[in-house]
Every structure is written in C-alpha cells, then in structure tokens.
Design a protein around this motif. Structure first.
Motif, PDB file in Angstrom:
ATOM      1  N   MET A 203       0.849  -1.159   0.000  1.00 31.54           N
ATOM      2  CA  MET A 203       0.000   0.000   0.000  1.00 31.54           C
ATOM      3  C   MET A 203       0.903   1.232   0.000  1.00 31.54           C
ATOM      4  O   MET A 203       1.791   1.360   0.824  1.00 31.54           O
ATOM      5  N   ALA A 204       0.667   2.118  -0.960  1.00 34.56           N
ATOM      6  CA  ALA A 204       1.513   3.292  -1.112  1.00 34.56           C
ATOM      7  C   ALA A 204       0.796   4.587  -0.748  1.00 34.56           C
ATOM      8  O   ALA A 204       1.391   5.496  -0.179  1.00 34.56           O
ATOM      9  N   THR A 205      -0.491   4.692  -1.088  1.00 34.93           N
ATOM     10  CA  THR A 205      -1.267   5.892  -0.788  1.00 34.93           C
ATOM     11  C   THR A 205      -2.656   5.482  -0.323  1.00 34.93           C
ATOM     12  O   THR A 205      -3.084   4.348  -0.516  1.00 34.93           O
ATOM     13  N   ALA A 206      -3.373   6.446   0.273  1.00 37.45           N
ATOM     14  CA  ALA A 206      -4.738   6.183   0.721  1.00 37.45           C
ATOM     15  C   ALA A 206      -5.519   7.490   0.717  1.00 37.45           C
ATOM     16  O   ALA A 206      -4.938   8.574   0.804  1.00 37.45           O
ATOM     17  N   THR A 207      -6.845   7.369   0.593  1.00 33.64           N
ATOM     18  CA  THR A 207      -7.714   8.541   0.612  1.00 33.64           C
ATOM     19  C   THR A 207      -8.914   8.283   1.522  1.00 33.64           C
ATOM     20  O   THR A 207      -9.289   7.144   1.770  1.00 33.64           O
ATOM     21  N   VAL A 208      -9.516   9.381   1.981  1.00 36.63           N
ATOM     22  CA  VAL A 208     -10.772   9.317   2.722  1.00 36.63           C
ATOM     23  C   VAL A 208     -11.784  10.208   2.012  1.00 36.63           C
ATOM     24  O   VAL A 208     -11.446  11.286   1.523  1.00 36.63           O
ATOM     25  N   THR A 209     -13.011   9.718   1.908  1.00 38.96           N
ATOM     26  CA  THR A 209     -14.113  10.462   1.312  1.00 38.96           C
ATOM     27  C   THR A 209     -15.295  10.375   2.263  1.00 38.96           C
ATOM     28  O   THR A 209     -15.566   9.314   2.820  1.00 38.96           O
ATOM     29  N   MET A 210     -15.993  11.500   2.440  1.00 35.17           N
ATOM     30  CA  MET A 210     -17.195  11.521   3.276  1.00 35.17           C
ATOM     31  C   MET A 210     -18.353  12.041   2.446  1.00 35.17           C
ATOM     32  O   MET A 210     -18.244  13.076   1.798  1.00 35.17           O
ATOM     33  N   ARG A 211     -19.458  11.310   2.483  1.00 33.98           N
ATOM     34  CA  ARG A 211     -20.676  11.725   1.785  1.00 33.98           C
ATOM     35  C   ARG A 211     -21.801  11.765   2.802  1.00 33.98           C
ATOM     36  O   ARG A 211     -21.965  10.841   3.591  1.00 33.98           O
ATOM     37  N   ALA A 212     -22.578  12.839   2.773  1.00 34.61           N
ATOM     38  CA  ALA A 212     -23.705  12.965   3.692  1.00 34.61           C
ATOM     39  C   ALA A 212     -24.909  12.241   3.114  1.00 34.61           C
ATOM     40  O   ALA A 212     -25.202  12.376   1.934  1.00 34.61           O
ATOM     41  N   GLY A 213     -25.601  11.487   3.951  1.00 33.12           N
ATOM     42  CA  GLY A 213     -26.745  10.730   3.477  1.00 33.12           C
ATOM     43  C   GLY A 213     -28.034  11.100   4.182  1.00 33.12           C
ATOM     44  O   GLY A 213     -29.002  10.370   4.116  1.00 33.12           O
ATOM     45  N   ASP A 214     -28.039  12.235   4.885  1.00 30.24           N
ATOM     46  CA  ASP A 214     -29.227  12.675   5.608  1.00 30.24           C
ATOM     47  C   ASP A 214     -30.040  13.604   4.714  1.00 30.24           C
ATOM     48  O   ASP A 214     -29.681  14.762   4.542  1.00 30.24           O
ATOM     49  N   PRO A 215     -31.125  13.118   4.102  1.00 24.96           N
ATOM     50  CA  PRO A 215     -31.881  13.947   3.164  1.00 24.96           C
ATOM     51  C   PRO A 215     -32.518  15.176   3.805  1.00 24.96           C
ATOM     52  O   PRO A 215     -32.796  16.151   3.124  1.00 24.96           O
ATOM     53  N   SER A 216     -32.712  15.160   5.123  1.00 21.41           N
ATOM     54  CA  SER A 216     -33.286  16.328   5.788  1.00 21.41           C
ATOM     55  C   SER A 216     -32.245  17.414   6.058  1.00 21.41           C
ATOM     56  O   SER A 216     -32.586  18.514   6.454  1.00 21.41           O
ATOM     57  N   ASN A 217     -30.966  17.088   5.847  1.00 22.32           N
ATOM     58  CA  ASN A 217     -29.888  18.035   6.107  1.00 22.32           C
ATOM     59  C   ASN A 217     -28.817  17.879   5.022  1.00 22.32           C
ATOM     60  O   ASN A 217     -27.730  17.388   5.280  1.00 22.32           O
ATOM     61  N   PRO A 218     -29.118  18.288   3.773  1.00 22.08           N
ATOM     62  CA  PRO A 218     -28.139  18.118   2.693  1.00 22.08           C
ATOM     63  C   PRO A 218     -26.933  19.039   2.880  1.00 22.08           C
ATOM     64  O   PRO A 218     -27.082  20.247   2.983  1.00 22.08           O
TER      65      PRO A 218
ATOM     66  N   PRO B  58     -22.516  19.523   1.787  1.00 28.84           N
ATOM     67  CA  PRO B  58     -21.500  19.087   0.821  1.00 28.84           C
ATOM     68  C   PRO B  58     -20.641  17.948   1.361  1.00 28.84           C
ATOM     69  O   PRO B  58     -20.383  17.868   2.557  1.00 28.84           O
ATOM     70  N   GLY B  59     -20.199  17.098   0.463  1.00 27.36           N
ATOM     71  CA  GLY B  59     -19.294  16.016   0.818  1.00 27.36           C
ATOM     72  C   GLY B  59     -17.887  16.530   1.067  1.00 27.36           C
ATOM     73  O   GLY B  59     -17.579  17.708   0.869  1.00 27.36           O
ATOM     74  N   VAL B  60     -17.030  15.627   1.503  1.00 25.88           N
ATOM     75  CA  VAL B  60     -15.633  15.941   1.800  1.00 25.88           C
ATOM     76  C   VAL B  60     -14.763  14.947   1.044  1.00 25.88           C
ATOM     77  O   VAL B  60     -14.989  13.744   1.102  1.00 25.88           O
ATOM     78  N   GLY B  61     -13.756  15.462   0.328  1.00 28.16           N
ATOM     79  CA  GLY B  61     -12.766  14.597  -0.287  1.00 28.16           C
ATOM     80  C   GLY B  61     -13.099  14.155  -1.695  1.00 28.16           C
ATOM     81  O   GLY B  61     -14.054  14.655  -2.279  1.00 28.16           O
TER      82      GLY B  61
ATOM     83  N   GLY C  12      -3.901   7.613  11.223  1.00 24.00           N
ATOM     84  CA  GLY C  12      -5.098   8.395  11.506  1.00 24.00           C
ATOM     85  C   GLY C  12      -4.911   9.853  11.138  1.00 24.00           C
ATOM     86  O   GLY C  12      -3.795  10.339  10.978  1.00 24.00           O
ATOM     87  N   THR C  13      -6.012  10.538  10.984  1.00 23.68           N
ATOM     88  CA  THR C  13      -5.965  11.948  10.633  1.00 23.68           C
ATOM     89  C   THR C  13      -7.117  12.673  11.307  1.00 23.68           C
ATOM     90  O   THR C  13      -8.060  12.048  11.790  1.00 23.68           O
ATOM     91  N   THR C  14      -7.022  13.985  11.347  1.00 23.03           N
ATOM     92  CA  THR C  14      -8.090  14.807  11.896  1.00 23.03           C
ATOM     93  C   THR C  14      -8.653  15.672  10.791  1.00 23.03           C
ATOM     94  O   THR C  14      -7.908  16.362  10.096  1.00 23.03           O
ATOM     95  N   LEU C  15      -9.969  15.602  10.601  1.00 22.44           N
ATOM     96  CA  LEU C  15     -10.643  16.452   9.631  1.00 22.44           C
ATOM     97  C   LEU C  15     -11.392  17.526  10.411  1.00 22.44           C
ATOM     98  O   LEU C  15     -12.122  17.219  11.353  1.00 22.44           O
ATOM     99  N   THR C  16     -11.202  18.772  10.029  1.00 23.49           N
ATOM    100  CA  THR C  16     -11.882  19.868  10.698  1.00 23.49           C
ATOM    101  C   THR C  16     -12.913  20.476   9.762  1.00 23.49           C
ATOM    102  O   THR C  16     -12.911  20.218   8.564  1.00 23.49           O
ATOM    103  N   ASP C  17     -13.799  21.273  10.316  1.00 24.26           N
ATOM    104  CA  ASP C  17     -14.825  21.972   9.542  1.00 24.26           C
ATOM    105  C   ASP C  17     -15.726  21.018   8.767  1.00 24.26           C
ATOM    106  O   ASP C  17     -16.094  21.269   7.628  1.00 24.26           O
TER     107      ASP C  17
END
Length: 90
Positions: free
Chosen positions: A1-16, A18-21, A34-39
């Motif tokens: 394993m050389a690289t890695a990514t994290v992606t976040m997608r919101a799935g709450d239709p009552s609170n749309p 934007p995604g992250v990553g 591990g990493t810390t994502l802010t905001d």
C-alpha cells in the motif's frame, strides 16, 4: 500500500450538506495513519470511505462506515476495518 484517501458523503436527506474529499491520508510503512478532519458539517448520516492504493494507483484495499454522525462541539472517532479488494490484494 503506497497511498490512501478518505471520502465523506452525507446521506441525511433532511440536512443536505457538501461532501468531503477524497482527501489524502498518510501512509507509512504500509500502514494508514489516523488523521483529523476539521470543519465537517453537522449531520446524522455521514458515509466515510477509505481506499488504499498500490504504487501503480490500483485500489487494493477499502473500508467504510456508513452510519457515522457528526455532532457540533464534539470529537467524533471513526474506526474502519479495511478489507482486500480482489484480485488486487497484496
């Protein structure tokens, strides 16, 4: 394993919100650190995905948490168990 990514997608239709990553993660000696994502927006239904790639950019491992919540003013931890993606598993 050389690289890695994290992606976040919101799935709450009552609170749309934007995604992250995808954002890069640190990989040292074949271990995703591990990493810390802010905001990150408050949401009750984040889907967090982590993907690891070999030196050729081939996706070799993946894992996710489809039910992660972010609450205002709190630190949220996510532990993701990674699995091999066949036939590219190292």
């Amino acid at each position: 394993m050389a690289t890695a990514t994290v992606t976040m997608r919101a799935g709450d239709p009552s609170n749309p919100v934007p995604g992250v990553g995808p954002l890069p993660l640190n990989v040292r000696d074949g271990v995703i650190e591990g990493t810390t994502l802010t905001d990150v927006y408050v949401s009750q239904a984040w889907w967090v995905q982590v993907h690891a790639y070999d030196s050729n950019g081939v996706n070799v491992c993946g894992g996710d948490d489809p039910f992660m919540s972010v609450v205002e003013g709190r630190v949220t931890l996510v532990n993701i168990e990674m699995g091999c993606i066949w036939p590219h598993c190292p």
